[in-house]
Design a protein around this motif. Structure first.
Motif: not given
Length: 123
Positions: A14-22, A112-115
């Motif tokens: 979730t933190r990776l997505y929030q930082a936009k680096v996923a 959501k798809a990543a989780l």
């Protein structure tokens, strides 16, 4: 009750997505044959998780309750070399006479798809 280590891995994703680096990350899962039981299975899980943590590209290694070892990996230009060498390293460094299963999936576009992918890879 939810497995705490898996919760920690979900939070990291979730933190990776929030930082936009996923887009630069993926999951890696190491699976051990169902024929391996008892102490041999535990020794293999601990050994393989230790090997994964030795790689700079792999972070947040988690022993899931159901068996697979799941890690969060950084995907960059050196990743292919690391991924290709990993089966040999796991076979050489592990307690079993053969290499475990290895699966790598890049993180999807949406959290959501990543989780959901994490749930799939951890079972």
């Amino acid at each position: 009750m939810e497995f705490d280590e898996l919760r920690r891995l979900r939070a990291a994703v979730t933190r990776l997505y929030q930082a936009k680096v996923a887009i630069h990350y993926g999951f890696i899962a190491v699976t051990i044959s169902a024929r391996v039981n008892g102490f041999d299975r535990l020794a293999a899980r601990l050994s393989y998780s230790r090997i994964l943590t030795e790689y700079d590209h792999i972070a947040e290694v988690t022993l899931t309750a159901s068996g697979p070892i799941v890690g969060l990996c950084r995907i960059d230009r050196d990743w292919e070399t690391v991924f290709n060498a990993l089966p040999r390293r796991l076979a050489r460094g592990g307690p079993l006479p053969h290499a475990p299963g290895l699966r790598m999936e890049p993180l999807p576009v949406e959290v959501k798809a990543a989780l959901t992918l994490l749930e799939d890879m951890s079972t």
